[in-house]
Design a protein around this motif. Structure first.
Motif, PDB file in Angstrom:
ATOM      1  N   VAL A  75       2.397 -12.004  -0.809  1.00 27.35           N
ATOM      2  CA  VAL A  75       2.049 -11.411   0.488  1.00 27.35           C
ATOM      3  C   VAL A  75       1.957  -9.902   0.314  1.00 27.35           C
ATOM      4  O   VAL A  75       2.851  -9.273  -0.280  1.00 27.35           O
ATOM      5  N   TRP A  76       0.892  -9.328   0.849  1.00 31.77           N
ATOM      6  CA  TRP A  76       0.639  -7.898   0.688  1.00 31.77           C
ATOM      7  C   TRP A  76       0.364  -7.250   2.046  1.00 31.77           C
ATOM      8  O   TRP A  76      -0.234  -7.860   2.930  1.00 31.77           O
ATOM      9  N   TYR A  77       0.813  -6.006   2.154  1.00 30.42           N
ATOM     10  CA  TYR A  77       0.496  -5.164   3.304  1.00 30.42           C
ATOM     11  C   TYR A  77      -0.507  -4.122   2.824  1.00 30.42           C
ATOM     12  O   TYR A  77      -0.198  -3.329   1.924  1.00 30.42           O
ATOM     13  N   ALA A  84      -0.739   5.354  11.988  1.00 28.06           N
ATOM     14  CA  ALA A  84       0.628   5.260  12.497  1.00 28.06           C
ATOM     15  C   ALA A  84       0.731   4.056  13.412  1.00 28.06           C
ATOM     16  O   ALA A  84      -0.278   3.453  13.807  1.00 28.06           O
ATOM     17  N   ASN A  85       1.964   3.678  13.726  1.00 28.03           N
ATOM     18  CA  ASN A  85       2.246   2.604  14.675  1.00 28.03           C
ATOM     19  C   ASN A  85       1.687   1.257  14.240  1.00 28.03           C
ATOM     20  O   ASN A  85       1.388   0.405  15.078  1.00 28.03           O
ATOM     21  N   GLY A  86       1.526   1.075  12.931  1.00 28.37           N
ATOM     22  CA  GLY A  86       1.059  -0.206  12.429  1.00 28.37           C
ATOM     23  C   GLY A  86      -0.425  -0.453  12.571  1.00 28.37           C
ATOM     24  O   GLY A  86      -0.921  -1.525  12.200  1.00 28.37           O
ATOM     25  N   LYS A  87      -1.154   0.538  13.073  1.00 29.99           N
ATOM     26  CA  LYS A  87      -2.585   0.336  13.329  1.00 29.99           C
ATOM     27  C   LYS A  87      -3.360   0.239  12.022  1.00 29.99           C
ATOM     28  O   LYS A  87      -3.185   1.040  11.110  1.00 29.99           O
ATOM     29  N   GLY A  88      -4.231  -0.759  11.954  1.00 27.14           N
ATOM     30  CA  GLY A  88      -5.108  -0.927  10.808  1.00 27.14           C
ATOM     31  C   GLY A  88      -4.500  -1.651   9.633  1.00 27.14           C
ATOM     32  O   GLY A  88      -5.180  -1.897   8.626  1.00 27.14           O
ATOM     33  N   ILE A  89      -3.214  -2.026   9.713  1.00 24.70           N
ATOM     34  CA  ILE A  89      -2.564  -2.712   8.596  1.00 24.70           C
ATOM     35  C   ILE A  89      -3.041  -4.164   8.527  1.00 24.70           C
ATOM     36  O   ILE A  89      -3.098  -4.871   9.545  1.00 24.70           O
ATOM     37  N   ILE A  90      -3.387  -4.606   7.340  1.00 26.61           N
ATOM     38  CA  ILE A  90      -3.744  -5.999   7.086  1.00 26.61           C
ATOM     39  C   ILE A  90      -2.583  -6.649   6.342  1.00 26.61           C
ATOM     40  O   ILE A  90      -2.118  -6.140   5.325  1.00 26.61           O
ATOM     41  N   ILE A  91      -2.116  -7.785   6.856  1.00 24.66           N
ATOM     42  CA  ILE A  91      -1.045  -8.546   6.209  1.00 24.66           C
ATOM     43  C   ILE A  91      -1.655  -9.866   5.757  1.00 24.66           C
ATOM     44  O   ILE A  91      -2.207 -10.619   6.564  1.00 24.66           O
ATOM     45  N   THR A  92      -1.557 -10.154   4.473  1.00 30.12           N
ATOM     46  CA  THR A  92      -2.279 -11.311   3.947  1.00 30.12           C
ATOM     47  C   THR A  92      -1.629 -11.876   2.695  1.00 30.12           C
ATOM     48  O   THR A  92      -0.955 -11.147   1.957  1.00 30.12           O
ATOM     49  N   ASP A  93      -1.835 -13.181   2.473  1.00 30.11           N
ATOM     50  CA  ASP A  93      -1.454 -13.791   1.195  1.00 30.11           C
ATOM     51  C   ASP A  93      -2.702 -14.075   0.352  1.00 30.11           C
ATOM     52  O   ASP A  93      -2.638 -14.803  -0.643  1.00 30.11           O
ATOM     53  N   ASP A  94      -3.818 -13.489   0.787  1.00 28.08           N
ATOM     54  CA  ASP A  94      -5.079 -13.603   0.041  1.00 28.08           C
ATOM     55  C   ASP A  94      -5.647 -12.198  -0.133  1.00 28.08           C
ATOM     56  O   ASP A  94      -6.706 -11.866   0.386  1.00 28.08           O
ATOM     57  N   VAL A  95      -4.912 -11.366  -0.886  1.00 34.14           N
ATOM     58  CA  VAL A  95      -5.297  -9.962  -1.001  1.00 34.14           C
ATOM     59  C   VAL A  95      -6.626  -9.799  -1.727  1.00 34.14           C
ATOM     60  O   VAL A  95      -7.324  -8.787  -1.551  1.00 34.14           O
ATOM     61  N   GLN A 162       5.714  -9.741  11.860  1.00 32.86           N
ATOM     62  CA  GLN A 162       5.942  -9.008  10.618  1.00 32.86           C
ATOM     63  C   GLN A 162       6.263  -7.531  10.798  1.00 32.86           C
ATOM     64  O   GLN A 162       6.854  -6.917   9.914  1.00 32.86           O
ATOM     65  N   LEU A 163       5.855  -6.922  11.925  1.00 27.29           N
ATOM     66  CA  LEU A 163       6.030  -5.485  12.120  1.00 27.29           C
ATOM     67  C   LEU A 163       7.029  -5.197  13.226  1.00 27.29           C
ATOM     68  O   LEU A 163       7.162  -5.978  14.177  1.00 27.29           O
ATOM     69  N   THR A 164       7.694  -4.059  13.107  1.00 29.57           N
ATOM     70  CA  THR A 164       8.717  -3.683  14.081  1.00 29.57           C
ATOM     71  C   THR A 164       8.300  -2.515  14.967  1.00 29.57           C
ATOM     72  O   THR A 164       9.099  -2.043  15.773  1.00 29.57           O
ATOM     73  N   ASN A 165       7.086  -2.047  14.822  1.00 28.17           N
ATOM     74  CA  ASN A 165       6.654  -0.852  15.559  1.00 28.17           C
ATOM     75  C   ASN A 165       6.801  -1.035  17.062  1.00 28.17           C
ATOM     76  O   ASN A 165       6.511  -2.104  17.614  1.00 28.17           O
ATOM     77  N   TRP A 166       7.193   0.031  17.725  1.00 28.14           N
ATOM     78  CA  TRP A 166       7.359  -0.024  19.177  1.00 28.14           C
ATOM     79  C   TRP A 166       6.089  -0.456  19.888  1.00 28.14           C
ATOM     80  O   TRP A 166       6.146  -1.113  20.929  1.00 28.14           O
ATOM     81  N   ASP A 167       4.955  -0.065  19.354  1.00 33.17           N
ATOM     82  CA  ASP A 167       3.711  -0.412  20.035  1.00 33.17           C
ATOM     83  C   ASP A 167       3.512  -1.913  20.150  1.00 33.17           C
ATOM     84  O   ASP A 167       2.725  -2.381  20.980  1.00 33.17           O
ATOM     85  N   SER A 168       4.221  -2.688  19.325  1.00 35.94           N
ATOM     86  CA  SER A 168       4.114  -4.141  19.414  1.00 35.94           C
ATOM     87  C   SER A 168       4.665  -4.669  20.732  1.00 35.94           C
ATOM     88  O   SER A 168       4.336  -5.789  21.142  1.00 35.94           O
TER      89      SER A 168
END
Length: 318
Positions: A75-77, A84-95, A162-168
């Motif tokens: 799994v990759w981030y 910032a704030n987790g925006k644009g992050i891709i979380i995947t097991d198919d990097v 997966q993310l803890t950012n407040w914006d979630s």
């Protein structure tokens, strides 16, 4: 604003909210003081994700990361260099299927420690100063633990798991600063807990101190043997524990939130004492005013964990 250097734009973001809310006439005098500079130049710390990769890549507390697609299992981030704030992050097991440029590919922590079945991390605040001939690092230990909104499932790659950012937790908060919660009251009010209530606080606190001493040594090497001046910079450090009680550095934030605009959306007990106001005002009272007045600092909320004498040919004032 566009004519200002990056670090000056960032410091305005860091302190402006506090002064606008609590001392509207004080920011100009604070920012233009000849006794201190309220930010570090960006060439002595890692400001962006790629800089963080280059800074921390050989540290045993930094997850495996790459500047190009590793084409590997797991799994990759995938994190945009600027964001910032987790925006644009891709979380995947198919990097292998991801094609993001100007990004950091960071491997997931395999065995994250859970809090009430949810992934969590710590937003830790440190203050670094150059004053009285020394580089000093202080930690604001009265910080909080951030929980992901939903129960952890290693197969679910949604940001709310997966993310803890407040914006979630909020619907488009920064559009108009209005509070529109995404979840039930139970989820919302359990999204943060005081670090003092964490069951493994003592072990993880020591881990963090060791990590920040190491970080301070690297900053020292960048600063030493240069012309010096009185400076302070507040950093937000995002770190995550695993089941073996190892603490991992996720990223550094050179203009960290929460700021006072966020105080109204903090969860109890933080909402009871205005958390962001407290850590900002404490830095001013304990570290900056003594610097302004050429007196010894008076730490209270901030605890000094590092001190090293700087070598310099002169100490200048702005």
């Amino acid at each position: 604003m566009s004519s200002l250097s990056r670090e000056k734009r960032k410091v305005i973001e860091l302190w402006r909210d506090y002064f606008e809310m609590y001392d509207p006439d004080g920011f100009q005098k604070f920012y233009q003081s000849k006794q201190f500079r309220c930010y570090f130049p960006a060439n002595i710390y890692p400001p962006f994700k790629i800089d963080m990769h280059n800074w921390f890549k050989d540290k045993d507390y930094y997850p495996e990361s790459h500047l190009e697609n590793p084409m590997s299992d797991g799994v990759w981030y995938v994190k945009p260099n600027v964001g910032a704030n987790g925006k644009g992050i891709i979380i995947t097991d198919d990097v292998r299927s991801v094609d993001m440029k100007n990004a950091v590919y960071q491997k997931s922590i395999d065995n994250p420690l859970l809090q009430d079945g949810r992934k969590h991390d710590f937003r830790m605040f440190i203050a670094m100063t150059t004053y009285q001939g020394y580089l000093r690092t202080y930690i604001f230990f009265d910080h909080f633990v951030r929980l992901a909104p939903l129960q952890y499932d290693e197969k679910d790659f949604s940001s709310d798991v997966q993310l803890t950012n407040w914006d979630s937790y909020w619907i488009n908060f920064y559009d108009d600063l209005e509070l529109r919660p995404k979840y039930s009251d139970d989820i919302m009010t359990s999204g943060m807990i005081p670090f003092t209530q964490h069951p493994h606080r003592e072990i993880l606190e020591k881990e963090f101190i060791d990590m920040m001493i190491d970080f301070s040594e690297d900053v020292y090497d960048k600063l030493n043997n240069q012309t010096q001046r009185n400076m302070i910079h507040i950093f937000g450090m995002d770190v995550m524990p695993d089941e073996d009680m190892k603490l991992w550095m996720l990223e550094t934030n050179d203009a960290p939130h929460p700021s006072v605009v966020d105080d109204k959306r903090t969860f109890p007990p933080f909402s009871d004492y205005k958390y962001a106001k407290t850590y900002t005002e404490s830095a001013i009272d304990e570290l900056i005013i003594p610097m302004r007045d050429n007196k010894n600092v008076k730490p209270n909320k901030y605890t000094m964990i590092y001190e090293k004498k700087l070598i310099f040919n002169k100490w200048v004032y702005l």
